[in-house]
Design a protein around this motif. Structure first.
Motif: not given
Length: 640
Positions: A340-341, A343-345
């Motif tokens: 998530e850091e 690639d995002g949520e």
């Protein structure tokens, strides 16, 4: 008629059997010839004087004046391989290092007959030889002829020859694509473009420069000559009257004039467009212009949109306003390596809402659009004829400063050598039996001794008709339907017209009644007498019918009298004890029967025989005293 059909069917069967027997014999002969050919081709190294068709191959020899001949049957003498490089090409492929070999054909081999074969793929080949005698374009025709066989087909490559121009510095070891030539002729193919080149280099009498003139493309489909893997004969004929012919297998595929059928033309136009001429600024080429006097109507609204919402539209029943068209996939799972850091949520992918599949629609309902009846678009003035129209401008013509007129382009540069400068993506291109001469008879005889023998052997080795049909059907399966229909049609017609049909009973009876029998004079006389007797009987019956009514009346009166006499006699005679009352009953019954019989006779007026019998019985009864009862009973029995 039946016998005629029988004879017809018999004749068809006889012809069919004879034809089949002849075909079998021919097939057997062909098989024997092919077997002989195979055996002798295998033994070619031992005995090369015998061919598959019992024809002894002999190297063709010219029968007249020639400028060059080559059969490649002996030592390859006089031919020079090029040692130079092709210009404007990478050094890796610029060399003319393609390999040549002298060998026999792979298929349809004629023992002892060999040719020059291009062996390398994707390489440049160049080989050349000097003519026996230079050809000068004067008053004799030029005939160039040779054989080509694309033994492996052809993907991209050529098999043309060049007649090299005579010059003092001509060196065959440096023969390459820029070497001056007078004529280039032969087949060439790349992709689906099948060509037969005839190009000659024409010298400009003013500038001394040479330009290539190409003959127009033949109208014949050339594809089969490149793909059938057979040896084909290519011939070019140039005549002093400035005409030409190109032939394949001794059939003309193109002909024309050097003055009219070359591209570009030999002679330039007399006039050309002035290159310095320019179109004036005020030159008007517009045939139509907008009407300057036209005015836009007052009710023309350019702001009206082309589409508007349909006010009559109604939202369908069951429309799901609160349901979105797409929803997150409930079965989707976040990948294990999702960061998530970086690639995002993570969000599940969207899929069509399953609730919308059974409903008319989902989400916010919007009225559909329809054409605006008030839309007119941007106003434009109507077009009218341009009063200032001057036509399409073109530069003015001026005399061509390079104009010349060559009335005899046949007089080309002298030829002193022949060469093959080729590049091909297919190997095993076979060349044989080159000849350059001026007499058509010499070229034809040369072709008969070389190409003609190859053609004969190839024809003998061709598969039979049945094999060819099967091969064609394998490539085109729909041909099986055509074959079946072709075989079924004659068989069906034969069965229909030749098979004897069963005769029905009605036809037999009809034929029996229609059979005519000979009638003799005696039979005719008897028939005539019978007709006369029938006429007499008819007349007598008519007379009897007239008197029948009177006789019935007399008979009825006689009956009544008999009945009275009978009753009177019964009263006078005393009854016997045995009879008693039963006899009276019997008499009464007889009387009733007689009365019934009388009434029945009155109803039946057409019964003549019955009336005559009654009359006779009545006469007998009057003659005898005890006869009335008997006569009445007799009448009743006869009637029964």
């Amino acid at each position: 008629m039946h016998f005629q059909w029988d004879w017809l069917c018999l004749g068809v069967l006889i012809i069919s059997s004879v034809t089949a027997e002849i075909e079998n014999e021919e097939t057997l002969d062909a098989d024997v010839e092919v077997e002989d050919f195979d055996k002798q081709s295998q033994e070619a190294d031992v005995d090369r004087d015998k061919s598959s068709l019992e024809v002894v191959y002999q190297t063709p020899k010219p029968t007249g004046e020639v400028y060059f001949t080559e059969t490649f049957d002996g030592v390859l003498a006089g031919w020079v391989l090029s040692k130079t490089k092709k210009e404007d090409t990478d050094d890796n492929i610029a060399k003319y290092d393609g390999r040549w070999e002298v060998e026999e054909l792979k298929e349809n081999t004629v023992p002892g007959d060999r040719g020059l074969v291009l062996k390398s793929v994707a390489k440049h080949h160049a080989i050349s030889a000097m003519l026996t005698k230079a050809f000068i374009f004067d008053n004799k025709p030029l005939i160039v002829q040779y054989e080509v066989n694309f033994q492996e087909g052809i993907d991209c490559g050529g098999a043309y020859i060049k007649l090299l121009s005579s010059s003092d510095d001509l060196n065959l070891e440096y023969f390459f694509d820029k070497t001056p030539y007078t004529i280039m002729f032969g087949p060439d193919k790349c992709g689906e473009d099948y060509k037969l080149h005839f190009i000659f280099r024409h010298k400009n009498p003013k500038t001394g420069e040479y330009d290539e003139k190409h003959a127009k493309r033949p109208d014949v489909d050339l594809k089969k000559f490149y793909l059938d893997k057979k040896t084909h004969l290519y011939t070019l004929v140039l005549k002093p009257d400035d005409t030409f012919e190109m032939l394949i297998d001794q059939s003309v595929v193109s002909k024309g004039s050097l003055l009219e059928d070359m591209v570009p033309p030999v002679n330039p136009p007399k006039e050309i467009e002035d290159p310095s001429d320019k179109k004036p600024d005020d030159w008007d080429e517009r045939p139509k212009i907008p009407d300057p006097n036209a005015v836009k109507p007052d009710d023309w609204d350019e702001d009206e949109p082309s589409k508007i919402e349909d006010p009559d539209a109604v939202k369908p029943e069951g429309w799901l306003d609160d349901e979105p068209q797409y929803v997150p996939d409930p079965n989707a799972k976040k990948p294990k390596d999702w960061d998530e850091e970086m690639d995002g949520e993570w969000e599940a992918p969207q899929i069509p809402n399953p609730k919308c599949e059974t409903a008319p629609g989902c989400g916010h309902w919007v009225r559909p659009m329809k054409n605006n009846p008030n839309y007119k678009g941007k106003w434009k003035a109507p077009m009218i004829d341009n009063p200032n129209y001057q036509g399409i401008w073109s530069p003015q013509k001026i005399p061509n400063p390079d104009y010349f007129e060559d009335l005899h382009p046949f007089k080309m540069t002298t030829v002193s050598a022949v060469g093959l400068e080729l590049w091909s993506m297919t190997s095993d291109i076979y060349f044989d039996n080159f000849i350059i001469c001026s007499e058509k008879e010499v070229a034809d005889r040369w072709a008969a001794d070389g190409w003609g023998l190859k053609k004969l052997v190839a024809s003998a080795n061709e598969p039979g008709m049945f094999s060819q049909l099967v091969t064609a059907a394998e490539d085109h399966p729909w041909l099986w339907v055509l074959y079946i229909l072709t075989l079924a049609l004659p068989v069906g017609l034969g069965v229909l017209f030749c098979w004897p049909a069963k005769k029905t009973d009605e036809e037999i009876d009809f034929k029996k009644t229609c059979i005519s029998k000979p009638i003799t004079k005696g039979e005719l006389k008897e028939e005539r007498e019978e007709l006369e007797d029938d006429e007499v009987e008819l007349e007598e019956e008519k007379e009897n019918e007239d008197t029948a009514e009177d006789e019935r009346r007399d008979m009825e009166e006689t009956k009544r009298e008999l009945i009275k006499d009978t009753k009177k006699m019964e009263r006078e005679a005393p009854p016997s004890e045995d009879e008693g009352e039963g006899g009276e009953d019997i008499d009464d019954d007889d009387e009733e029967n007689e009365v019934a019989d009388g009434s029945q006779e009155e109803g039946d007026k057409s019964n003549k025989s019955g009336s005559e019998d009654e009359m006779k019985e009545a006469d007998e009864s009057t003659g005898s005293g005890d006869g009335p009862l008997k006569s009445v009973r007799k009448r009743r029995v006869r009637k029964d």
